[in-house]
Design a protein around this motif. Structure first.
Motif, PDB file in Angstrom:
ATOM      1  N   THR A 138       0.763  -1.127  -0.005  1.00 47.09           N
ATOM      2  CA  THR A 138       0.162   0.009  -0.115  1.00 47.09           C
ATOM      3  C   THR A 138       0.881   1.353  -0.025  1.00 47.09           C
ATOM      4  OG1 THR A 138      -1.931  -1.086   1.165  1.00 47.09           O
ATOM      5  CG2 THR A 138      -1.757   1.216   1.212  1.00 47.09           C
ATOM      6  N   SER A 141       2.288   1.738  -3.414  1.00 45.30           N
ATOM      7  CA  SER A 141       1.505   2.278  -4.302  1.00 45.30           C
ATOM      8  C   SER A 141       1.046   3.950  -3.963  1.00 45.30           C
ATOM      9  CB  SER A 141      -0.183   1.747  -4.296  1.00 45.30           C
ATOM     10  OG  SER A 141       0.218   0.327  -4.318  1.00 45.30           O
ATOM     11  N   GLU A 142       1.201   4.262  -2.847  1.00 40.66           N
ATOM     12  CA  GLU A 142       1.040   5.726  -2.485  1.00 40.66           C
ATOM     13  C   GLU A 142       2.095   6.646  -2.949  1.00 40.66           C
ATOM     14  OE1 GLU A 142       0.898   8.554   1.521  1.00 40.66           O
ATOM     15  OE2 GLU A 142       0.915   6.520   1.488  1.00 40.66           O
ATOM     16  N   GLU A 144       4.170   5.523  -5.636  1.00 33.26           N
ATOM     17  CA  GLU A 144       3.949   5.606  -7.098  1.00 33.26           C
ATOM     18  C   GLU A 144       3.238   6.853  -7.517  1.00 33.26           C
ATOM     19  OE1 GLU A 144       2.678   1.706  -7.957  1.00 33.26           O
ATOM     20  OE2 GLU A 144       4.867   0.946  -8.087  1.00 33.26           O
ATOM     21  N   VAL A 145       1.859   7.142  -6.902  1.00 38.24           N
ATOM     22  CA  VAL A 145       1.161   7.908  -7.165  1.00 38.24           C
ATOM     23  C   VAL A 145       1.695   9.433  -7.014  1.00 38.24           C
ATOM     24  CG1 VAL A 145      -1.193   9.252  -6.423  1.00 38.24           C
ATOM     25  CG2 VAL A 145      -1.298   6.570  -6.806  1.00 38.24           C
ATOM     26  N   ARG A 146       2.349   9.603  -6.112  1.00 41.07           N
ATOM     27  CA  ARG A 146       2.875  10.879  -5.625  1.00 41.07           C
ATOM     28  C   ARG A 146       4.104  11.195  -6.621  1.00 41.07           C
ATOM     29  NH1 ARG A 146       3.244  12.146   0.685  1.00 41.07           N
ATOM     30  NH2 ARG A 146       3.408  14.329  -0.234  1.00 41.07           N
ATOM     31  N   ALA A 148       4.355  10.153  -9.677  1.00 43.32           N
ATOM     32  CA  ALA A 148       3.718  10.687 -10.962  1.00 43.32           C
ATOM     33  C   ALA A 148       3.288  11.843 -10.879  1.00 43.32           C
ATOM     34  CB  ALA A 148       2.629   9.589 -11.135  1.00 43.32           C
ATOM     35  N   ASP A 149       2.532  12.417  -9.755  1.00 42.03           N
ATOM     36  CA  ASP A 149       2.256  13.817  -9.571  1.00 42.03           C
ATOM     37  C   ASP A 149       3.137  14.929  -9.659  1.00 42.03           C
ATOM     38  OD1 ASP A 149      -0.077  15.794  -8.932  1.00 42.03           O
ATOM     39  OD2 ASP A 149       1.163  15.976  -7.168  1.00 42.03           O
ATOM     40  N   ARG A 152       4.557  15.406 -13.110  1.00 36.87           N
ATOM     41  CA  ARG A 152       3.649  16.241 -13.897  1.00 36.87           C
ATOM     42  C   ARG A 152       4.067  17.623 -13.377  1.00 36.87           C
ATOM     43  NH1 ARG A 152      -0.141  11.791 -12.886  1.00 36.87           N
ATOM     44  NH2 ARG A 152      -1.090  13.023 -11.091  1.00 36.87           N
ATOM     45  N   LEU A 185      10.387   5.611  -3.795  1.00 34.09           N
ATOM     46  CA  LEU A 185       9.825   4.532  -4.499  1.00 34.09           C
ATOM     47  C   LEU A 185      10.705   3.117  -4.371  1.00 34.09           C
ATOM     48  CD1 LEU A 185       7.424   3.361  -6.016  1.00 34.09           C
ATOM     49  CD2 LEU A 185       8.748   4.320  -8.067  1.00 34.09           C
TER      50      LEU A 185
END
Length: 416
Positions: A138, A141-142, A144-146, A148-149, A152, A185
């Motif tokens: 978990t 996953s968090e 990886e999301v951060r 990616a943000d 961007r 990560l």
């Protein structure tokens, strides 16, 4: 009638008279008297021999079912049956015995479950490891999301810098955030791998609660009972067991004997051996030398020799006492191979005259001298290949004064 002097005088021999035909008569008389004396002596001797009785002790010749001897012995030794493959099976983890599925004498297969340990503690540790893995995934996953943000955001800031809408410092901050999340990560991925390893270890521990047989064999010892604590390491006190059961691979049975180093030159690899179990003295087993252990025992002045059975029989059990005869290289005689049950008699029951051998067979109160053909000799007895039948009564030991056809009397055993 009374004899007077004249009558006695007439009986006197006149030795002064010249020799005449009367001398021949006297010689015939002497010959006759000598013949009578010889006959009397011969008759007395015949009578004395015919009535002479010799006291003897006897043994009964008995045939056994072990078959003919395998050859001539060059050396005798004694030792024990051993199993080259034997293991005391223990658990890889410490735990309480829940159940045991084997008993002494039971045959088991490879990987068969011998016992089970209480799984409560391991199950709890397994659940904890599973939850730690879920939490690590978990967290991964968090991140990886951060990440990616953050990437961007960095891309937008790079475009804004080109348009001079934001400062370079803001762009540098975005780049630092991306690098930080990338590092986190990698750390999170490593943490997931650690959690997966911990879970795998707990699963192995859980599987190890089932104690399995390492190889096929027979259980010879049951060393634990349900409710006892078992541990792979020895613990203080007498309340912790280190083994569940002892298993022997019955296909690995062989013989170990100690040979005096003074006679080890009579033994060589592959040499034929005749073995006899102490528990079954009437049955011989064919065997051969595996090897001579290349070291000596200085305290006993012996060298260990390993011997393999040509055929493993069910009655051969580990730790049994056994006697072995190392045989010569002469091939087994053809008539010996065809012979029936062999007959062994005490060595003292055989009389040797030159190269001939005889025994004295007792029957109907008389002794019969019988020629025999002998085989290998071992431990105070000798094999009789011909001349003796099963059930014959033999004089043992041979005593002086025996005559072929002479009378004998068997001594009565004193049982007092």
């Amino acid at each position: 009638m009374p004899l007077d002097s004249d009558t006695l005088g007439s009986l006197r021999i006149d030795r002064s008279a010249p020799a005449s035909g009367g001398g021949s008569g006297r010689r015939l008389l002497y010959i006759g008297i000598t013949a009578v004396v010889v006959l009397l002596i011969a008759g007395g001797l015949w009578f004395w021999l015919g009535t002479k009785t010799t006291e003897v002790t006897t043994v009964t010749a008995e045939a056994d079912s072990s078959g003919p001897s395998l050859g001539t012995s060059v050396l005798n030794a004694s030792g024990y049956v051993v199993a080259r493959r034997m293991a005391t099976v223990s658990a890889k983890v410490t735990g309480k015995v829940l159940e045991i599925n084997v008993e002494e004498g039971m045959a088991v297969k490879k990987d068969q479950v011998l016992a089970r340990l209480d799984p409560v503690n391991i199950e709890t540790a397994l659940i904890v490891a599973q939850r730690e893995l879920d939490a690590s995934r978990t967290n991964l996953s968090e991140i990886e999301v951060r990440l990616a943000d953050a990437r961007r955001t960095l891309h937008r800031n790079e475009e804004l810098v080109k348009q001079n809408l934001i400062s370079e410092s803001t762009l540098d901050t975005s780049r630092a955030d991306v690098n930080a999340f990338a590092a986190r990560l990698e750390a999170s991925r490593a943490q997931v791998k650690v959690a997966e390893g911990q879970l795998a270890m707990r699963k192995i521990d859980y599987n190890d609660l089932q104690v399995r047989a390492p190889f096929a064999g027979v259980v010879i010892s049951k060393d634990a009972q349900p409710g006892e604590i078992i541990s792979p390491m020895s613990a203080g006190g007498g309340f912790t067991r280190t083994g569940i059961a002892t298993i022997v691979d019955m296909d690995s049975r062989e013989v170990e004997v100690d040979v005096n180093e003074a006679y080890i030159n009579r033994v060589k690899d592959g040499q034929r051996v005749e073995a006899t179990l102490d528990a079954y003295p009437d049955q011989t087993l064919a065997a051969h030398v595996i090897n001579i252990v290349p070291t000596a025992d200085r305290t006993k002045a012996t060298v260990k020799v390993r011997i393999a059975f040509d055929k493993l029989e069910p009655q051969i059990l580990p730790e049994m006492g056994i006697k072995v005869r190392f045989l010569d290289d002469q091939p087994l005689a053809a008539n010996a191979a065809k012979a029936g049950p062999r007959i062994r008699v005490p060595t003292v029951a055989v009389q040797h005259v030159g190269s001939d051998a005889f025994v004295w067979v007792v029957g109907n109160g008389r002794a019969e001298r019988r020629a025999v053909t002998l085989g290998p000799e071992s431990e105070g007895s000798v094999e009789v290949l011909a001349g003796v039948n099963d059930g014959d009564e033999l004089v043992s030991p041979v005593v002086a004064g025996l005559e072929d056809g002479g009378k004998v009397k068997v001594k009565e055993e004193n049982n007092s």
